[in-house]
Design a protein around this motif. Structure first.
Motif, short mmCIF file in Angstrom:
data_model
loop_
_atom_site.label_atom_id
_atom_site.label_comp_id
_atom_site.label_asym_id
_atom_site.label_seq_id
_atom_site.Cartn_x
_atom_site.Cartn_y
_atom_site.Cartn_z
N GLN A 106 0.83 -1.20 0.00
CA GLN A 106 0.00 0.00 0.00
C GLN A 106 0.87 1.25 0.00
OE1 GLN A 106 -2.34 -0.65 3.52
NE2 GLN A 106 -4.01 -1.65 2.41
N VAL A 107 1.93 1.23 0.81
CA VAL A 107 2.85 2.37 0.84
C VAL A 107 3.53 2.55 -0.51
CG1 VAL A 107 4.99 3.26 1.85
CG2 VAL A 107 3.24 2.22 3.32
N ALA A 108 3.92 1.45 -1.14
CA ALA A 108 4.57 1.53 -2.45
C ALA A 108 3.64 2.12 -3.49
CB ALA A 108 5.04 0.13 -2.88
N VAL A 109 2.38 1.70 -3.45
CA VAL A 109 1.40 2.24 -4.40
C VAL A 109 1.20 3.74 -4.17
CG1 VAL A 109 -1.03 2.20 -5.07
CG2 VAL A 109 0.21 0.05 -4.76
N LEU A 110 1.13 4.13 -2.90
CA LEU A 110 0.94 5.54 -2.57
C LEU A 110 2.12 6.37 -3.06
CD1 LEU A 110 -0.62 7.80 -1.19
CD2 LEU A 110 0.49 7.16 0.96
N LEU A 111 3.34 5.87 -2.81
CA LEU A 111 4.52 6.61 -3.24
C LEU A 111 4.57 6.71 -4.75
CD1 LEU A 111 7.26 5.21 -0.82
CD2 LEU A 111 6.21 7.47 -0.78
N ALA A 112 4.20 5.66 -5.44
CA ALA A 112 4.18 5.68 -6.90
C ALA A 112 3.18 6.70 -7.42
CB ALA A 112 3.86 4.29 -7.46
N ALA A 113 2.03 6.76 -6.75
CA ALA A 113 1.01 7.72 -7.15
C ALA A 113 1.48 9.15 -6.94
CB ALA A 113 -0.29 7.46 -6.37
N LEU A 114 2.15 9.39 -5.80
CA LEU A 114 2.66 10.72 -5.53
C LEU A 114 3.74 11.12 -6.53
CD1 LEU A 114 2.91 10.62 -1.62
CD2 LEU A 114 1.24 11.89 -2.99
N GLN A 115 4.60 10.16 -6.88
CA GLN A 115 5.64 10.43 -7.85
C GLN A 115 5.04 10.74 -9.21
OE1 GLN A 115 8.34 7.20 -8.67
NE2 GLN A 115 9.98 8.59 -9.27
N ALA A 116 4.02 9.98 -9.60
CA ALA A 116 3.36 10.22 -10.88
C ALA A 116 2.70 11.59 -10.91
CB ALA A 116 2.32 9.13 -11.15
N ALA A 117 2.10 11.97 -9.77
CA ALA A 117 1.46 13.27 -9.70
C ALA A 117 2.49 14.40 -9.82
CB ALA A 117 0.69 13.41 -8.39
N ALA A 118 3.66 14.20 -9.18
CA ALA A 118 4.70 15.21 -9.26
C ALA A 118 5.21 15.36 -10.68
CB ALA A 118 5.86 14.85 -8.32
N LEU A 119 5.39 14.23 -11.37
CA LEU A 119 5.84 14.28 -12.75
C LEU A 119 4.81 14.94 -13.64
CD1 LEU A 119 7.48 10.74 -13.06
CD2 LEU A 119 8.65 12.95 -12.96
N ALA A 120 3.53 14.64 -13.37
CA ALA A 120 2.47 15.22 -14.19
C ALA A 120 2.40 16.73 -14.00
CB ALA A 120 1.13 14.58 -13.83
N ALA A 121 2.77 17.19 -12.80
CA ALA A 121 2.72 18.63 -12.53
C ALA A 121 3.74 19.39 -13.34
CB ALA A 121 2.94 18.88 -11.04
N GLY A 122 4.84 18.74 -13.72
CA GLY A 122 5.84 19.37 -14.56
C GLY A 122 6.67 20.41 -13.82
N ILE A 123 7.21 21.35 -14.58
CA ILE A 123 8.07 22.39 -14.01
C ILE A 123 7.20 23.43 -13.34
CG2 ILE A 123 9.88 24.03 -14.53
CD1 ILE A 123 10.37 22.49 -17.14
N PRO A 124 7.48 23.78 -12.09
CA PRO A 124 6.61 24.73 -11.38
C PRO A 124 6.83 26.18 -11.79
CG PRO A 124 8.44 24.10 -9.99
CD PRO A 124 8.56 23.26 -11.24
N GLY A 125 5.83 27.01 -11.51
CA GLY A 125 5.94 28.44 -11.72
C GLY A 125 5.63 28.87 -13.14
N LYS A 126 5.76 30.17 -13.37
CA LYS A 126 5.54 30.78 -14.68
C LYS A 126 6.70 31.69 -15.01
CE LYS A 126 1.34 29.05 -15.11
NZ LYS A 126 1.02 28.02 -16.14
N ILE A 127 6.80 32.07 -16.26
CA ILE A 127 7.87 32.96 -16.72
C ILE A 127 7.23 34.20 -17.32
CG2 ILE A 127 9.77 33.26 -18.35
CD1 ILE A 127 10.19 30.19 -18.13
N ALA A 128 7.62 35.37 -16.82
CA ALA A 128 7.21 36.64 -17.41
C ALA A 128 8.37 37.15 -18.25
CB ALA A 128 6.84 37.65 -16.33
N PHE A 129 8.08 37.50 -19.50
CA PHE A 129 9.17 37.99 -20.35
C PHE A 129 8.70 39.17 -21.20
CE2 PHE A 129 7.18 34.84 -23.15
CZ PHE A 129 7.25 35.42 -24.42
N VAL A 130 9.69 39.93 -21.65
CA VAL A 130 9.45 41.06 -22.52
C VAL A 130 9.76 40.63 -23.94
CG1 VAL A 130 10.05 43.45 -23.06
CG2 VAL A 130 10.01 42.68 -20.69
N GLY A 131 8.77 40.73 -24.83
CA GLY A 131 8.96 40.32 -26.21
C GLY A 131 9.74 41.34 -27.02
N ILE A 132 10.02 40.98 -28.26
CA ILE A 132 10.71 41.88 -29.16
C ILE A 132 9.91 43.16 -29.36
CG2 ILE A 132 11.63 42.14 -31.51
CD1 ILE A 132 13.21 40.22 -29.73
N ASP A 133 8.58 43.07 -29.21
CA ASP A 133 7.70 44.21 -29.40
C ASP A 133 7.54 45.07 -28.15
OD1 ASP A 133 6.29 42.42 -27.88
OD2 ASP A 133 4.53 42.33 -29.18
#
Length: 438
Positions: free
Chosen positions: A8-35
């Motif tokens: 049960q613990v292994a399944v839970l850890l696997a689920a948490l790991q999958a959720a973390a991977l699905a979340a991807g890279i955190p945060g956002k990027i603000a940038f100034v374009g060429i315009d």
């Protein structure tokens, strides 16, 4: 079938790991374009969203002479347009403020100001400060997120002001040139360093400003810490607000002393250093990363040393010439921008704090924005972020060292780099970019 507790613990850890991977890279990027407009990018992919538009900004109803916009770049507009620069994230990652300037035909600035942007509602642009003569130079959110400490242009100097984000209420804090400063973690005090350039004996001082009085409409309480600072730039409060670091001239002999002062007012010598240096606290607040110039007039620095707060012990972290450095949020890595003197390129290198291993991640030619930031990186490191919250990815901007099409002009570009794999990915064409804190 009934799973064992281990399963049960292994399944839970696997689920948490999958959720973390699905979340991807955190945060956002603000940038100034060429315009010259501000965009929001998801580091996991997708098209960036425009947060601003190129429409003319609201004009102040004052009779003032028109002044040139030194930070308006690119082709001259055919009609009046509003341009933005230096997006600055609030500590909670929910708000962005940016410099804005209204540029008329001929590249002349008609209006400059500070504008609040809403990442959740693209196109919402709220002016919180506008002035023809005293435009913004630099913005730094208070730790409480409700105010900005803003450097504003003055006649022959810079003015520091407290600017409330909700309604633009402005309170003056001080005047000087140059002007560097650092917020204490509780948002109740700012330490400043003014003067000291271009000559080492230029009148200078380090002051502690209690902003409570200014908030209440009165004068801020100012305590002078030193009238004898050397040619460092930005002072720095430790992350927990318990210590502030600055450098002063030695009482005897040449060189300087790196000082730390407790919140209670106890000052002590941490280390002997050269008279031109920069420094930055490690995120855990236990160590100062210090870079010293090999000669007083050298634009670059000769490596990075770690000086421990507990006993002043010094150890070498990075030995090469560099122009800027930035700690990852978890303090495990140092991002170093190092110049290539022959080609004009710059290298991004990542230093592992534990092993001292150095890895080159990418090379670039600097944009005008990077050329402005690098000589003041120790100030910008306190207010603008290259690193993602995961301490693995970072954003950077520059001109590519190789052209995609030799027959077309090379635009400035925003990239995301993976510090672990050294892989990079293009985000968009753009002038400057910064990661949200969350």
């Amino acid at each position: 079938m009934v799973l064992s507790r281990f399963a049960q613990v292994a399944v839970l850890l696997a689920a948490l790991q999958a959720a973390a991977l699905a979340a991807g890279i955190p945060g956002k990027i603000a940038f100034v374009g060429i315009d010259h407009q501000v965009y929001l990018a998801d580091p996991n992919g997708g098209e960036p969203r425009a947060l601003t538009r190129g429409e003319a900004g609201r004009m102040a109803h004052v009779a003032s002479p028109v002044v040139a916009a030194s930070y308006a770049q690119g082709e001259e507009p055919e009609a009046s347009e509003q341009r933005f620069s230096w997006p600055t994230w609030s500590p909670d990652g929910q708000t962005i403020v940016a410099h804005g300037v209204t540029v008329a035909v001929g590249g002349v600035a008609q209006q400059a100001g500070v504008y609040r942007l809403d990442p959740a509602h693209p196109g919402t642009i709220v002016p919180i400060y506008e002035n023809r003569e005293h435009g913004p130079i630099y913005l730094y959110f208070a730790p409480n997120g409700r105010e900005i400490a803003a450097l504003l242009s003055q006649q022959g100097a810079l003015g520091l002001a407290l600017l409330r984000v909700s309604d633009g209420e402005l309170r003056a804090l001080g005047v000087g040139f140059p002007y560097y400063f650092s917020w204490r973690s509780d948002g109740e005090a700012i330490v400043t360093h003014t003067g000291g350039a271009p000559e080492e004996d230029h009148p200078a001082e380090v002051d502690l400003i209690d902003v409570h009085g200014a908030r209440e409409g009165g004068k801020p309480q100012v305590t002078q810490l030193s009238t004898n600072p050397v040619m460092f730039r930005a002072p720095a409060w430790s992350p927990d607000g318990s210590q502030v670091a600055y450098a002063v001239r030695r009482k005897e002999g040449r060189g300087a002393s790196l000082m730390v002062r407790s919140r209670g007012g106890e000052e002590r010598l941490l280390a002997s250093v050269s008279s031109r240096l920069v420094f930055s606290w490690t995120p855990d607040g236990k160590t100062l990363a210090v870079a010293e110039a090999t000669t007083p007039d050298n634009l670059f620095f000769g490596g990075v040393n770690l000086i421990h707060l507990s006993d002043g012990h010094r150890e070498t972290l990075y030995a090469g010439a560099l122009g800027a450095f930035f700690w990852s949020p978890d303090g495990s890595q140092l991002l170093v921008a190092a110049p290539e003197f022959d080609s004009g390129e710059w290298r991004w290198e990542v230093v592992n704090r534990a092993t001292r291993a150095v890895r080159e991640v990418s090379r670039f030619f600097p944009t005008p924005e990077f050329q402005f930031l690098a000589p003041h990186f120790d100030q910008y490191a306190q207010s603008h972020r290259f690193w993602a919250p995961d301490s693995r990815h970072f954003v950077y901007f520059g001109y590519p060292t190789t052209a995609r099409d030799e027959n077309k002009p090379v635009p400035a570009t925003i990239w995301i780099a993976d510090a672990k794999t050294a892989k990079i990915r293009r985000v968009a064409d753009g002038r400057a970019a910064f990661w949200s804190p969350k």
